[in-house]
Design a protein around this motif. Structure first.
Motif, PDB file in Angstrom:
ATOM      1  N   GLY A 173     -10.554 -78.390  -8.539  1.00 29.04           N
ATOM      2  CA  GLY A 173     -11.534 -78.880  -7.581  1.00 29.04           C
ATOM      3  C   GLY A 173     -12.002 -80.308  -7.825  1.00 29.04           C
ATOM      4  N   LEU A 174     -11.457 -80.957  -8.862  1.00 31.96           N
ATOM      5  CA  LEU A 174     -11.850 -82.351  -9.129  1.00 31.96           C
ATOM      6  C   LEU A 174     -10.867 -83.312  -8.468  1.00 31.96           C
ATOM      7  CD1 LEU A 174     -12.798 -82.615 -12.904  1.00 31.96           C
ATOM      8  CD2 LEU A 174     -14.320 -82.582 -10.928  1.00 31.96           C
ATOM      9  N   ASP A 175     -11.393 -84.383  -7.868  1.00 30.23           N
ATOM     10  CA  ASP A 175     -10.477 -85.396  -7.340  1.00 30.23           C
ATOM     11  C   ASP A 175      -9.906 -86.208  -8.509  1.00 30.23           C
ATOM     12  OD1 ASP A 175     -12.056 -87.878  -7.822  1.00 30.23           O
ATOM     13  OD2 ASP A 175     -13.450 -86.972  -6.379  1.00 30.23           O
ATOM     14  N   VAL A 176      -8.889 -87.007  -8.209  1.00 32.51           N
ATOM     15  CA  VAL A 176      -8.144 -87.710  -9.261  1.00 32.51           C
ATOM     16  C   VAL A 176      -9.038 -88.623 -10.103  1.00 32.51           C
ATOM     17  CG1 VAL A 176      -6.177 -89.223  -9.712  1.00 32.51           C
ATOM     18  CG2 VAL A 176      -6.133 -87.691  -7.759  1.00 32.51           C
ATOM     19  N   ASP A 177      -9.971 -89.321  -9.435  1.00 31.49           N
ATOM     20  CA  ASP A 177     -10.855 -90.234 -10.177  1.00 31.49           C
ATOM     21  C   ASP A 177     -11.814 -89.464 -11.077  1.00 31.49           C
ATOM     22  OD1 ASP A 177      -9.683 -92.400  -8.958  1.00 31.49           O
ATOM     23  OD2 ASP A 177     -11.150 -92.454  -7.326  1.00 31.49           O
ATOM     24  N   ALA A 178     -12.347 -88.364 -10.555  1.00 35.90           N
ATOM     25  CA  ALA A 178     -13.264 -87.538 -11.350  1.00 35.90           C
ATOM     26  C   ALA A 178     -12.533 -86.976 -12.558  1.00 35.90           C
ATOM     27  CB  ALA A 178     -13.825 -86.403 -10.495  1.00 35.90           C
ATOM     28  N   LEU A 179     -11.297 -86.579 -12.336  1.00 41.13           N
ATOM     29  CA  LEU A 179     -10.516 -86.020 -13.439  1.00 41.13           C
ATOM     30  C   LEU A 179     -10.311 -87.059 -14.537  1.00 41.13           C
ATOM     31  CD1 LEU A 179      -8.282 -83.340 -13.663  1.00 41.13           C
ATOM     32  CD2 LEU A 179      -7.009 -85.404 -14.145  1.00 41.13           C
ATOM     33  N   ALA A 180     -10.003 -88.290 -14.136  1.00 38.45           N
ATOM     34  CA  ALA A 180      -9.795 -89.354 -15.132  1.00 38.45           C
ATOM     35  C   ALA A 180     -11.096 -89.631 -15.893  1.00 38.45           C
ATOM     36  CB  ALA A 180      -9.301 -90.620 -14.436  1.00 38.45           C
ATOM     37  N   GLN A 181     -12.205 -89.609 -15.161  1.00 45.60           N
ATOM     38  CA  GLN A 181     -13.518 -89.858 -15.773  1.00 45.60           C
ATOM     39  C   GLN A 181     -13.835 -88.781 -16.828  1.00 45.60           C
ATOM     40  OE1 GLN A 181     -16.121 -89.996 -12.424  1.00 45.60           O
ATOM     41  NE2 GLN A 181     -17.206 -91.826 -13.136  1.00 45.60           N
ATOM     42  N   ILE A 182     -13.579 -87.542 -16.449  1.00 46.69           N
ATOM     43  CA  ILE A 182     -13.893 -86.433 -17.350  1.00 46.69           C
ATOM     44  C   ILE A 182     -12.932 -86.406 -18.536  1.00 46.69           C
ATOM     45  CG2 ILE A 182     -13.703 -83.900 -17.412  1.00 46.69           C
ATOM     46  CD1 ILE A 182     -15.439 -84.065 -14.791  1.00 46.69           C
ATOM     47  N   ALA A 183     -11.675 -86.724 -18.276  1.00 51.70           N
ATOM     48  CA  ALA A 183     -10.693 -86.780 -19.374  1.00 51.70           C
ATOM     49  C   ALA A 183     -11.098 -87.853 -20.383  1.00 51.70           C
ATOM     50  CB  ALA A 183      -9.298 -87.063 -18.815  1.00 51.70           C
ATOM     51  N   ALA A 184     -11.637 -88.974 -19.887  1.00 55.93           N
ATOM     52  CA  ALA A 184     -12.068 -90.050 -20.794  1.00 55.93           C
ATOM     53  C   ALA A 184     -13.237 -89.576 -21.665  1.00 55.93           C
ATOM     54  CB  ALA A 184     -12.467 -91.285 -19.990  1.00 55.93           C
ATOM     55  N   ILE A 185     -14.141 -88.795 -21.078  1.00 55.98           N
ATOM     56  CA  ILE A 185     -15.271 -88.247 -21.851  1.00 55.98           C
ATOM     57  C   ILE A 185     -14.748 -87.300 -22.934  1.00 55.98           C
ATOM     58  CG2 ILE A 185     -17.281 -86.714 -21.715  1.00 55.98           C
ATOM     59  CD1 ILE A 185     -17.759 -87.885 -18.869  1.00 55.98           C
ATOM     60  N   ILE A 186     -13.786 -86.457 -22.557  1.00 52.75           N
ATOM     61  CA  ILE A 186     -13.190 -85.529 -23.532  1.00 52.75           C
ATOM     62  C   ILE A 186     -12.545 -86.321 -24.674  1.00 52.75           C
ATOM     63  CG2 ILE A 186     -11.402 -83.775 -23.900  1.00 52.75           C
ATOM     64  CD1 ILE A 186     -11.855 -82.955 -20.917  1.00 52.75           C
ATOM     65  N   ASN A 187     -11.807 -87.365 -24.314  1.00 55.47           N
ATOM     66  CA  ASN A 187     -11.139 -88.172 -25.351  1.00 55.47           C
ATOM     67  C   ASN A 187     -12.135 -88.846 -26.297  1.00 55.47           C
ATOM     68  OD1 ASN A 187      -8.491 -87.565 -24.859  1.00 55.47           O
ATOM     69  ND2 ASN A 187      -8.197 -89.234 -23.388  1.00 55.47           N
ATOM     70  N   ASP A 188     -13.243 -89.315 -25.734  1.00 56.14           N
ATOM     71  CA  ASP A 188     -14.316 -89.897 -26.554  1.00 56.14           C
ATOM     72  C   ASP A 188     -14.826 -88.893 -27.583  1.00 56.14           C
ATOM     73  OD1 ASP A 188     -14.654 -92.386 -25.624  1.00 56.14           O
ATOM     74  OD2 ASP A 188     -16.634 -92.053 -24.704  1.00 56.14           O
ATOM     75  N   MET A 189     -15.075 -87.667 -27.085  1.00 61.07           N
ATOM     76  CA  MET A 189     -15.609 -86.637 -27.979  1.00 61.07           C
ATOM     77  C   MET A 189     -14.562 -86.194 -28.994  1.00 61.07           C
ATOM     78  SD  MET A 189     -18.157 -84.461 -25.508  1.00 61.07           S
ATOM     79  CE  MET A 189     -18.546 -83.265 -26.779  1.00 61.07           C
ATOM     80  N   ARG A 190     -13.311 -86.156 -28.573  1.00 65.00           N
ATOM     81  CA  ARG A 190     -12.244 -85.821 -29.532  1.00 65.00           C
ATOM     82  C   ARG A 190     -12.197 -86.848 -30.648  1.00 65.00           C
ATOM     83  NH1 ARG A 190      -6.395 -84.741 -27.879  1.00 65.00           N
ATOM     84  NH2 ARG A 190      -6.380 -83.974 -30.020  1.00 65.00           N
ATOM     85  N   ALA A 191     -12.372 -88.110 -30.281  1.00 68.30           N
ATOM     86  CA  ALA A 191     -12.327 -89.181 -31.288  1.00 68.30           C
ATOM     87  C   ALA A 191     -13.445 -89.019 -32.309  1.00 68.30           C
ATOM     88  CB  ALA A 191     -12.406 -90.538 -30.594  1.00 68.30           C
ATOM     89  N   GLN A 192     -14.525 -88.329 -31.899  1.00 69.35           N
ATOM     90  CA  GLN A 192     -15.633 -88.092 -32.832  1.00 69.35           C
ATOM     91  C   GLN A 192     -15.501 -86.760 -33.572  1.00 69.35           C
ATOM     92  OE1 GLN A 192     -19.347 -88.705 -30.603  1.00 69.35           O
ATOM     93  NE2 GLN A 192     -18.222 -90.254 -29.440  1.00 69.35           N
ATOM     94  N   GLY A 193     -14.365 -86.066 -33.363  1.00 73.71           N
ATOM     95  CA  GLY A 193     -14.102 -84.862 -34.146  1.00 73.71           C
ATOM     96  C   GLY A 193     -14.437 -83.552 -33.457  1.00 73.71           C
ATOM     97  N   THR A 194     -14.830 -83.608 -32.174  1.00 70.55           N
ATOM     98  CA  THR A 194     -15.129 -82.380 -31.438  1.00 70.55           C
ATOM     99  C   THR A 194     -13.847 -81.571 -31.208  1.00 70.55           C
ATOM    100  OG1 THR A 194     -16.861 -83.596 -30.304  1.00 70.55           O
ATOM    101  CG2 THR A 194     -16.262 -81.477 -29.357  1.00 70.55           C
ATOM    102  N   THR A 195     -13.957 -80.263 -31.357  1.00 69.64           N
ATOM    103  CA  THR A 195     -12.821 -79.355 -31.171  1.00 69.64           C
ATOM    104  C   THR A 195     -12.847 -78.810 -29.744  1.00 69.64           C
ATOM    105  OG1 THR A 195     -13.069 -78.759 -33.490  1.00 69.64           O
ATOM    106  CG2 THR A 195     -11.742 -77.277 -32.135  1.00 69.64           C
ATOM    107  N   PHE A 196     -11.683 -78.748 -29.108  1.00 64.95           N
ATOM    108  CA  PHE A 196     -11.616 -78.308 -27.714  1.00 64.95           C
ATOM    109  C   PHE A 196     -10.606 -77.188 -27.501  1.00 64.95           C
ATOM    110  CE2 PHE A 196     -13.520 -82.450 -27.004  1.00 64.95           C
ATOM    111  CZ  PHE A 196     -14.303 -82.265 -25.872  1.00 64.95           C
ATOM    112  N   VAL A 197     -10.976 -76.255 -26.628  1.00 61.46           N
ATOM    113  CA  VAL A 197      -9.995 -75.330 -26.051  1.00 61.46           C
ATOM    114  C   VAL A 197     -10.032 -75.582 -24.549  1.00 61.46           C
ATOM    115  CG1 VAL A 197      -9.342 -72.930 -25.658  1.00 61.46           C
ATOM    116  CG2 VAL A 197     -10.409 -73.593 -27.835  1.00 61.46           C
ATOM    117  N   ILE A 198      -8.890 -75.933 -23.989  1.00 68.28           N
ATOM    118  CA  ILE A 198      -8.852 -76.330 -22.581  1.00 68.28           C
ATOM    119  C   ILE A 198      -7.875 -75.452 -21.804  1.00 68.28           C
ATOM    120  CG2 ILE A 198      -8.409 -78.227 -20.974  1.00 68.28           C
ATOM    121  CD1 ILE A 198      -9.074 -80.200 -23.179  1.00 68.28           C
TER     122      ILE A 198
END
Ligand code: ADP
Ligand code: MG
Ligand code: MG
Length: 250
Positions: A173-198
């Motif tokens: 349900g996310l448009d392409v721009d929203a998806l890129a925005q959210i992916a960037a937030i995820i990548n930021d948090m990953r860089a700080q050591g956050t663990t993700f299950v996606i």
């Protein structure tokens, strides 16, 4: 969190066994692509780990850094740093978003967050997820579009700063721009050591976030694990190779 160990976990709801002898280990900093055909228990696994009262554990265990996770309430798990973005975020009429956010922040702190800090935190989070901060005065999810609900889940993740995050079809349900925005937030948090299950059925999010591991769920347990190439293979070929190559019945 350093390590989550799920061992031989089975769970049922409405008299139906949904998780069946499932084992899975997550290490700090992992980003796991959780795949599997519809209806094989992906959402149930995350809901069970988050502490949903809808499910009854029939056997097995889940330990977070050596502590029994399954004996904690959802609220206690949240305070341990676990966060889940729901596949279908519920409407909560009567609860104003900003009141809810402030309360969720305050239970994690000794001193309540100041009005100024709260304003700053939420303004920044709204900007990052691409929502107008006017939405803070609306009732939670009420009348939100599908994409707005998903962005609002990510907003809560930003505010709570969890260290183990479950994202259940956050990109549907996310448009392409929203998806890129959210992916960037995820990548930021990953860089700080956050663990993700996606959990996702599309490779676009995985392409940007690059999970280091893949697990495929079939009939309530993890049928196959691999590295990022396994998720890529599924997105190209679907799941039929599970049967032809591994003898796994779907
Ligand atoms: P997935 O996320 O992999 O698509 P789910 O975990 O949502 O699968 O569901 C797995 C199966 O369990 C489905 O058949 C679903 O209908 C069933 N299920 C999930 N939650 C419940 C529940 N609370 N009560 C009864 N059946 C449920
Ligand atoms: Mg599904
Ligand atoms: Mg699901």
């Amino acid at each position: 969190m350093e390590k989550l160990i799920v061992s031989n976990l089975s769970a049922e709801a409405g008299g139906k066994e949904i998780l069946n002898d499932l084992s899975l280990t997550l290490e700090k900093g992992d980003c796991l692509a959780l795949l599997g055909p519809n209806g094989h228990g992906k959402s149930t696994l995350l809901n069970v780990l988050m502490g949903s009262p809808e499910y009854r554990i029939t056997s097995g265990s889940a330990e977070l850094d050596g502590e029994d996770l399954l004996s904690l309430t959802a609220d206690q798990r949240s305070r341990k740093g676990i966060f889940m973005a729901f596949q279908n975020p519920p409407d909560i009429p009567g609860i104003v978003a900003s009141d809810f956010f402030r309360a969720s922040l305050n239970v994690r702190r000794e001193e309540p967050v100041s009005a100024y800090d709260f304003y700053r935190l939420t303004e920044d989070a709204y900007k990052k997820v691409g929502l107008n901060s006017d939405m803070a005065s609306r009732h939670l999810n009420e009348g939100f579009s599908g994409g707005e609900k998903k962005r609002d889940e990510i907003l809560q993740m930003l505010l709570l700063k969890p260290d183990l995050v479950f994202l259940d079809e956050i990109d549907s349900g996310l448009d392409v721009d929203a998806l890129a925005q959210i992916a960037a937030i995820i990548n930021d948090m990953r860089a700080q050591g956050t663990t993700f299950v996606i959990i996702s059925h599309y490779d676009r999010l995985y392409d940007i976030v690059s999970p280091n591991r893949t697990a495929i769920m079939v009939n309530g347990s993890v049928a196959l694990e691999g590295d990022s190439s396994l998720a890529k293979r599924v997105s190209k070929e679907g799941y039929s190779f599970l049967r032809s190559e591994y003898g796994i019945d779907l």
